[in-house]
Design a protein around this motif. Structure first.
Motif, PDB file in Angstrom:
ATOM      1  N   GLN C 111      41.195  45.485  29.101  1.00 47.06           N
ATOM      2  CA  GLN C 111      42.292  45.924  29.744  1.00 47.06           C
ATOM      3  C   GLN C 111      42.597  44.742  31.085  1.00 47.06           C
ATOM      4  N   ASP C 113      45.015  43.748  32.881  1.00 44.92           N
ATOM      5  CA  ASP C 113      45.991  44.198  33.731  1.00 44.92           C
ATOM      6  C   ASP C 113      45.311  45.054  34.850  1.00 44.92           C
ATOM      7  N   LEU C 114      44.047  45.766  34.469  1.00 40.23           N
ATOM      8  CA  LEU C 114      43.157  46.621  35.517  1.00 40.23           C
ATOM      9  C   LEU C 114      42.378  45.784  36.214  1.00 40.23           C
ATOM     10  N   LEU C 115      41.969  44.715  35.956  1.00 45.86           N
ATOM     11  CA  LEU C 115      41.069  43.710  36.409  1.00 45.86           C
ATOM     12  C   LEU C 115      41.427  42.658  37.245  1.00 45.86           C
ATOM     13  N   ARG C 117      42.857  42.227  40.234  1.00 41.86           N
ATOM     14  CA  ARG C 117      42.431  42.179  41.782  1.00 41.86           C
ATOM     15  C   ARG C 117      41.136  41.541  41.701  1.00 41.86           C
ATOM     16  N   MET C 118      40.302  42.286  41.033  1.00 39.70           N
ATOM     17  CA  MET C 118      38.741  42.197  40.963  1.00 39.70           C
ATOM     18  C   MET C 118      38.525  40.660  40.647  1.00 39.70           C
ATOM     19  N   ASP C 121      39.717  38.334  43.351  1.00 35.64           N
ATOM     20  CA  ASP C 121      38.551  38.529  44.337  1.00 35.64           C
ATOM     21  C   ASP C 121      37.172  37.756  44.011  1.00 35.64           C
ATOM     22  N   GLU C 122      36.863  37.789  42.999  1.00 38.20           N
ATOM     23  CA  GLU C 122      35.542  37.153  42.418  1.00 38.20           C
ATOM     24  C   GLU C 122      35.454  35.710  42.009  1.00 38.20           C
ATOM     25  N   HIS C 143      25.265  40.181  36.353  1.00 40.82           N
ATOM     26  CA  HIS C 143      25.532  41.627  37.130  1.00 40.82           C
ATOM     27  C   HIS C 143      25.487  42.654  35.835  1.00 40.82           C
ATOM     28  N   PHE C 158      37.089  47.739  31.160  1.00 45.77           N
ATOM     29  CA  PHE C 158      37.043  48.578  32.234  1.00 45.77           C
ATOM     30  C   PHE C 158      35.839  49.275  32.943  1.00 45.77           C
ATOM     31  N   ASP C 159      35.163  49.697  31.666  1.00 45.59           N
ATOM     32  CA  ASP C 159      34.016  50.488  31.623  1.00 45.59           C
ATOM     33  C   ASP C 159      32.867  49.598  32.346  1.00 45.59           C
ATOM     34  N   ALA C 161      33.054  46.805  33.725  1.00 44.87           N
ATOM     35  CA  ALA C 161      32.930  46.239  35.005  1.00 44.87           C
ATOM     36  C   ALA C 161      32.329  47.104  36.194  1.00 44.87           C
ATOM     37  N   THR C 162      32.293  48.230  35.821  1.00 44.72           N
ATOM     38  CA  THR C 162      31.645  49.193  36.782  1.00 44.72           C
ATOM     39  C   THR C 162      30.152  49.756  36.209  1.00 44.72           C
ATOM     40  N   GLU C 163      30.035  49.762  35.045  1.00 45.82           N
ATOM     41  CA  GLU C 163      28.771  50.295  34.617  1.00 45.82           C
ATOM     42  C   GLU C 163      27.717  49.437  34.361  1.00 45.82           C
ATOM     43  N   ARG C 164      28.153  48.134  34.385  1.00 47.17           N
ATOM     44  CA  ARG C 164      26.933  47.110  34.361  1.00 47.17           C
ATOM     45  C   ARG C 164      25.628  47.100  33.345  1.00 47.17           C
TER      46      ARG C 164
END
Lengths: 262, 262, 262, 262
Positions: C111, C113-115, C117-118, C121-122, C143, C158-159, C161-164
């Motif tokens: 996804q 489109d949801l990432l 800004r991240m 940023d990175e 990471h 999307f998962d 990116a956060t759950e790593r």
């Protein structure tokens, strides 16, 4: 009836850790009375008794690295699990005590705010609180497939509403989310149940209707003969059987609930 | 019937950018023939005609910073939008051409893999492909509330299955996801429709049954009198009316579709 | 170098079903040439060769109820897997061919489109396309923890990116989503790799820079010595090794890739 | 310092409804004392004072169909908002009182269980509790863009961790989720703040370190000069300014916080 409850488990802990156990029912509940019980833990023998914000009994202890085991045995007098009366009264929100209102709010696994339209679409036509909750439980039992290994600790009611598969925890979360979406306070209950196959800890629901909490179990058609609450909370996140602060492995677990002569 | 289509829009662009416009229907489609059309863009006058991987016509251009406008006018001969026959034949998967099979797979906004149990639970009892798709469209129209401002570009079929509110795009995504979950190829169509209130671009669905693609529009009870596809794709992500590579603001947009004398 | 590839699997099928196998690499690819190969299936001996919309070779067959096995053996000449040059050129979007542009769009598990800004940023500070992609792959490798059993077929970028945490498929999806968020076309590749421990099918990424597709594998620090693509697609949903239309169980699977004398 | 606080709002209600207002700070808090206040509601003049399970003051009333307004005016003595000391002590879990432990659990908008690896990856290297929380707040302020209109009542910390945009509520949820993932109890606070531009209600965080709750506000570099808590809860779901049980429209709202002479 008189039930013998036995729960044993062994964990492998990677380091010393604080642990919280929530496996002992309160000594006296709405439908049960503990006649005798014994909790043994090893290698840490001592367990301090504490209570969480909901009043649930907890055991606090420090476990060393390596294996940690508990064995819980109890004899519990249990009243037959009463059916939810279809005419159980749904309180208008202004009548709800603060404790019940708290269980009408969305929580980690019960995103009732996202299920409002679905809940009214499916259950809005039912008249009384009791009828609505019975319709919710019936819907969940008929539309969600009970199957081990399909869900995990991240699965929420929002997922189950669509994915339609899970275990008792998922059934309970979806029932709770629908009830809260209908403004009926609902809370998650961890506990023991008679007749589970395979035997295990159980998760079910209590709803607040007519001034009291009623058991609801969507994993069973009809009425479970006996349910013994261990702890209540907003959802499963509040009532984990064990909590520790280091990586660990559950190497063995067994739960037995059987009827014994009085 | 003969339709006059007019679409105008103005964007405020923060910097020079490449832009892709997908607002012109193909000159000839299964149910329409463009008799004359004119696309004017300013301040960039020239637009190169290209095609995407699905064969959809696109206009490619470089727009300077500041405002950018397009005005599209066309006269299009349109056959009445045919109803989906209830006996439309559902191909077994081995008969599907590669192009159709591609539209049976899950996509960004149509997570058909997550809706399989729900789709079979709700629609599995219907016999033919046509009956299933009609049941899906009917279900979506009856269970999802059409309301502007409740969803956004992140809303997917998985959300709408539970949240039960959205606009044409959301209705289409949910129909597609259910059809794919039932192994019926389904694709998203951006287009023009006669009689939308308020007038706007439209999003609907085509399903592959009986060797051809059939229009399905769950936002309307009965049959939309006329639908003109602009572009087809897996979901709305593939067929955006405009795509640019800088932050921009849509400051004005208007779409008109009206019947004219032949 | 010369590689011997062997893949065998057995499925238990609950009913007769159409099956698609995607386990054979194309006879000739950018970095490999199949010298000889043999695919044996039982009990259905015959497999029709077809291609999907991306041109990937597929075997189509009808398997009876009960067990179904395939055994694939090949000898493949493989060029060393080249490193991605840091100065690999990032095309402005107007230069991308339609095939590459299609892989810049969000998909089921990526996804992008949801990432956005991240990703900026990175990775926005890196200059060239090659540097950006190398930074993405390095970030994902550092990471995200590689661990079996933590993710499933529903896990998306999307998962992750956060759950790593995840496996090669999850690593690839996150790399793809970041690249697309940066407007760099990226596609999922299923394939064979030399040196995987434990041996298995592999999932990695190709990005479009400087007019060609480059391999990227975030599960490995440095350069995998050899990667052989089987199939490419938007994400793992497009390139499943086997697809069937009935419930089934994978009862046995083994993959071997080893270097042999020329 | 002495602050004059004024909050007014008007709602259009579609039917008679029970309403709960949570706009009055407690008369005395850790850093403030209400010197005088007046809450006026119309057309219902009477408001019963109640408390929720967290002890937050609430006004309960029945509002008729049509418009409903409140006007709240108060003069409040406020101590300067103290900075969080970097050496603030992080309690081991066995020392946490039950009230604090409750705020270490995941909740509707703060899925700390999903952010554990990300939290340890980003903040695990910081030594003390105070340093960790300061690092969390700094990270959120630097990596999340403050922008109205990008998020809604469904946006959670899990979304914001990746989407990186939102308003004070989203900033607070992400700070809370990271802190809980690090085993530091954190709660959501609705309140009034001096110097917000534009003026509005505010959402911020309190963390439990060194035996007490400390304010944390990731929307501001440095220390907000004055923060007045209205209510605390697990997340924004627990502390809505107004709750009603019928569809309604907020037609007017204004909040002012200004310093006045003592």
């Amino acid at each position: 009836m008189l039930l013998a409850v036995r729960a044993v488990a062994t964990y492998e802990l990677t380091a010393e850790t604080f642990m919280i156990l929530m496996i002992e029912p309160p000594l006296e509940g709405a439908g049960h009375r503990v006649k005798d019980e014994r909790l043994a833990t090893s290698p840490t023998p001592f367990c301090e008794l504490r209570r969480d914000v909901y009043g649930n009994p907890q055991r606090h202890l420090i476990a060393p690295p390596g294996w940690f085991s508990y064995e819980f045995n109890a004899t519990i007098e249990v009243a037959p699990n009463p059916p939810l009366p279809p005419d159980a009264f749904e309180h208008p929100p202004q009548e709800l005590p603060a404790e019940a209102m708290n269980f009408a709010l969305p929580s980690r696994y019960c995103q009732s705010d996202l299920l409002t339209r679905m809940a009214y679409d499916e259950f809005g036509r039912f008249g009384t609180g009791g009828e609505k909750v019975l319709a919710v439980a019936d819907w969940v039992r008929r539309h969600v497939e009970y199957r081990y290994g399909t869900t995990d600790a991240m699965t929420s009611a929002f997922d189950t509403a669509t994915e339609r598969v899970g275990v008792c925890r998922d059934f309970a979360h979806l029932v709770i989310a629908f009830c809260r979406a209908l403004n009926i306070p609902a809370r998650y209950v961890s506990g023991y149940a008679l007749g589970l196959d395979p035997p295990d800890f159980h998760g079910f629901v209590q709803v607040y209707l007519g001034g009291t909490w009623h058991n609801v179990d969507a994993t069973f058609e009809g009425i479970r003969p006996a349910l013994i609450p261990i702890a209540v909370g907003r959802d499963a996140a509040d009532v984990a059987m064990t909590t520790s602060w280091v990586p660990n492995t559950l190497t063995e677990q067994s739960v037995e609930v059987r009827e014994v002569a009085g």
